[in-house]
Design an enzyme around this catalytic site. Structure first.
Site, PDB file in Angstrom:
ATOM      1  N   ASP A  44       9.535 -52.147 -69.866  1.00 37.86           N
ATOM      2  CA  ASP A  44       9.520 -51.931 -68.267  1.00 37.86           C
ATOM      3  C   ASP A  44       8.334 -50.894 -68.507  1.00 37.86           C
ATOM      4  O   ASP A  44       9.262 -49.667 -69.073  1.00 37.86           O
ATOM      5  CB  ASP A  44       9.890 -52.049 -67.248  1.00 37.86           C
ATOM      6  CG  ASP A  44      10.407 -50.916 -66.211  1.00 37.86           C
ATOM      7  OD1 ASP A  44       9.045 -51.383 -65.420  1.00 37.86           O
ATOM      8  OD2 ASP A  44      10.611 -50.548 -65.661  1.00 37.86           O
ATOM      9  N   ASP A  69      14.134 -50.291 -65.873  1.00 36.93           N
ATOM     10  CA  ASP A  69      15.202 -49.491 -64.596  1.00 36.93           C
ATOM     11  C   ASP A  69      15.009 -49.830 -62.578  1.00 36.93           C
ATOM     12  O   ASP A  69      15.998 -49.009 -62.386  1.00 36.93           O
ATOM     13  CB  ASP A  69      14.580 -48.148 -65.055  1.00 36.93           C
ATOM     14  CG  ASP A  69      13.411 -47.731 -64.491  1.00 36.93           C
ATOM     15  OD1 ASP A  69      11.991 -48.736 -64.700  1.00 36.93           O
ATOM     16  OD2 ASP A  69      12.983 -46.650 -63.812  1.00 36.93           O
ATOM     17  N   ASP A 101      12.809 -55.355 -61.613  1.00 36.17           N
ATOM     18  CA  ASP A 101      14.004 -55.508 -63.351  1.00 36.17           C
ATOM     19  C   ASP A 101      14.919 -56.415 -63.077  1.00 36.17           C
ATOM     20  O   ASP A 101      15.341 -57.222 -64.254  1.00 36.17           O
ATOM     21  CB  ASP A 101      13.806 -54.484 -64.446  1.00 36.17           C
ATOM     22  CG  ASP A 101      12.817 -53.171 -64.021  1.00 36.17           C
ATOM     23  OD1 ASP A 101      11.497 -54.331 -63.895  1.00 36.17           O
ATOM     24  OD2 ASP A 101      12.317 -52.433 -63.974  1.00 36.17           O
TER      25      ASP A 101
HETATM   26  P1  ADP Z   1       5.625 -50.917 -60.927  1.00 36.57           P
HETATM   27  O1  ADP Z   1       5.989 -52.027 -61.961  1.00 36.57           O
HETATM   28  O2  ADP Z   1       4.762 -50.795 -61.763  1.00 36.57           O
HETATM   29  O3  ADP Z   1       6.323 -51.123 -60.530  1.00 36.57           O
HETATM   30  P2  ADP Z   1       4.553 -52.847 -58.280  1.00 36.57           P
HETATM   31  O4  ADP Z   1       5.062 -54.471 -58.469  1.00 36.57           O
HETATM   32  O5  ADP Z   1       6.153 -52.133 -57.901  1.00 36.57           O
HETATM   33  O6  ADP Z   1       4.474 -51.968 -59.760  1.00 36.57           O
HETATM   34  O7  ADP Z   1       3.642 -52.219 -57.799  1.00 36.57           O
HETATM   35  C1  ADP Z   1       2.412 -52.691 -58.584  1.00 36.57           C
HETATM   36  C2  ADP Z   1       1.000 -51.754 -57.911  1.00 36.57           C
HETATM   37  O8  ADP Z   1       0.600 -52.171 -55.862  1.00 36.57           O
HETATM   38  C3  ADP Z   1       1.130 -50.457 -58.354  1.00 36.57           C
HETATM   39  O9  ADP Z   1       0.533 -50.352 -58.907  1.00 36.57           O
HETATM   40  C4  ADP Z   1       0.418 -50.284 -56.807  1.00 36.57           C
HETATM   41  O10 ADP Z   1      -0.785 -50.254 -57.277  1.00 36.57           O
HETATM   42  C5  ADP Z   1       0.759 -51.045 -55.985  1.00 36.57           C
HETATM   43  N1  ADP Z   1       0.904 -50.223 -54.888  1.00 36.57           N
HETATM   44  C6  ADP Z   1       2.973 -50.404 -54.910  1.00 36.57           C
HETATM   45  N2  ADP Z   1       3.677 -49.765 -53.617  1.00 36.57           N
HETATM   46  C7  ADP Z   1       2.773 -49.222 -53.205  1.00 36.57           C
HETATM   47  C8  ADP Z   1       2.348 -48.313 -52.197  1.00 36.57           C
HETATM   48  N3  ADP Z   1       3.027 -47.619 -51.765  1.00 36.57           N
HETATM   49  N4  ADP Z   1       0.973 -47.482 -52.155  1.00 36.57           N
HETATM   50  C9  ADP Z   1       0.455 -48.298 -52.711  1.00 36.57           C
HETATM   51  N5  ADP Z   1      -0.063 -49.111 -53.867  1.00 36.57           N
HETATM   52  C10 ADP Z   1       1.524 -49.312 -54.144  1.00 36.57           C
HETATM   53 MG    MG Z   2      10.272 -49.567 -63.920  1.00 37.04          MG
END
Ligand code: ADP
Ligand code: MG
Length: 292
Positions: free
Chosen positions: A38, A237, A241
């Site tokens: 990840d 983490d 995941d």
């Molecule tokens: P990661 O695996 O990096 O944790 P997520 O699946 O949680 O990614 O989120 C994917 C994308 O969605 C982020 O890179 C961001 O662009 C957008 N995103 C997620 N949560 C938020 C938030 N609270 N505010 C703004 N953008 C968000």
């Molecule tokens: Mg992570």
């Protein structure tokens, strides 16, 4: 496998900060040929900080950030925390939230001080029919730097962009090279956008990157690799995941991560250093060689 050699192997691994849940995991880890890591919190520290704010023409920074900050204050996402802290450091007071909804993998939607607020990915803006074409070149430049840029809209109009940067752990690059020298294929997987993921992936030297994976899609990506005959270890983490950790042949949770990840995994890596992945595989190989 003799119980004695398994016990000795488990004990030595524990001293190195590699906790196998059971003897069978110590036996199986030797056969891993593909490691999926990840990005956020595993390859990187997972503590992003706000680095850039760009506003659409005619927009007031304090106004837009008070809305964005208030919306993000409701979110539990590490990205949201970085945005809120950065905005509060500027001394900006946050607006009042009347409605909030997280859209996993995309961003957030809220009503703040009576105004409709959206913060998140290009796809989120697309879904709401918001034209962001003018800001895309700027967004792409930030992403090529390895930053995560998020777009904000107020009352259905593009209003500005916020970007955050996460730092890569000093040990990640060396640890990935070490796995590759052992003949293992290393893939980085993330929900983050393709360009940011490629920039970070290049910096740490992974063989491949799988980006823009929705939270519920991580386990499917692991399954796809298994269907190609790969023996997959997943390292992560986050809560996101957990299904992938459970699906993988071996799940490895970062000890500084969430309890949910540790519960789903077969191994806990106490140190949070990716060198522990190679340590686990080497310990397994050594233990199994002793008993054949
Ligand atoms: P990661 O695996 O990096 O944790 P997520 O699946 O949680 O990614 O989120 C994917 C994308 O969605 C982020 O890179 C961001 O662009 C957008 N995103 C997620 N949560 C938020 C938030 N609270 N505010 C703004 N953008 C968000
Ligand atoms: Mg992570």
């Amino acid at each position: 496998a003799t119980p004695t050699s398994i016990m000795a192997g488990s004990g030595r691994s524990a001293e190195m900060g590699v906790l196998f849940k059971g003897g069978e995991h110590l036996e199986q880890t030797q056969s891993i040929d593909t490691v999926v890591v990840d990005k956020t919190g595993t390859v990187t520290h997972g503590k992003p900080v706000l680095t850039d704010v760009k506003l659409a023409d005619g927009q007031d920074e304090e106004h837009v950030l008070s809305l964005v900050g208030a919306a993000e204050k409701q979110s539990e996402h590490p990205l949201a925390q970085a945005i809120v802290e950065g905005i509060q450091e500027k001394g900006i007071e946050l607006g009042k939230v009347q409605f909030f909804e997280a859209i996993p993998g995309y961003g957030v939607q809220a009503t703040v001080s009576g105004q409709g607020v959206l913060v998140g990915t290009r796809k989120l803006m697309q879904q709401y029919g918001i034209d962001v074409s003018a800001v895309l070149p700027e967004m792409e430049a930030l992403e090529s730097d390895g930053k995560t840029a998020m777009l904000a809209a107020v009352n259905g109009e593009y209003a500005g962009l916020v970007a955050v940067a996460d730092t890569i752990k000093d040990t990640s690059r060396g640890a990935i090279a070490r796995l590759q020298k052992m003949g293992i294929h290393v893939i980085m997987m993330t929900g983050d956008n393709e360009r940011t993921a490629q920039a970070i992936g290049k910096e740490v030297g992974v063989d491949a990157v799988i980006a823009e994976v929705l939270p519920e899609g991580k386990a499917d990506e692991v399954k796809k690799l298994q269907q190609q005959g790969k023996k997959v270890a997943m390292v992560g983490d986050g809560i996101n995941d957990a299904p992938a950790l459970a699906t993988a042949d071996i799940g490895m949770a970062i000890g500084t991560g969430t309890d949910v990840a540790m519960e789903a995994a077969d191994i806990t890596l106490i140190r949070g250093d990716l060198n522990s992945i190679a340590d686990a595989i080497i310990m397994s190989r050594k233990t199994m060689r002793n008993i054949k």
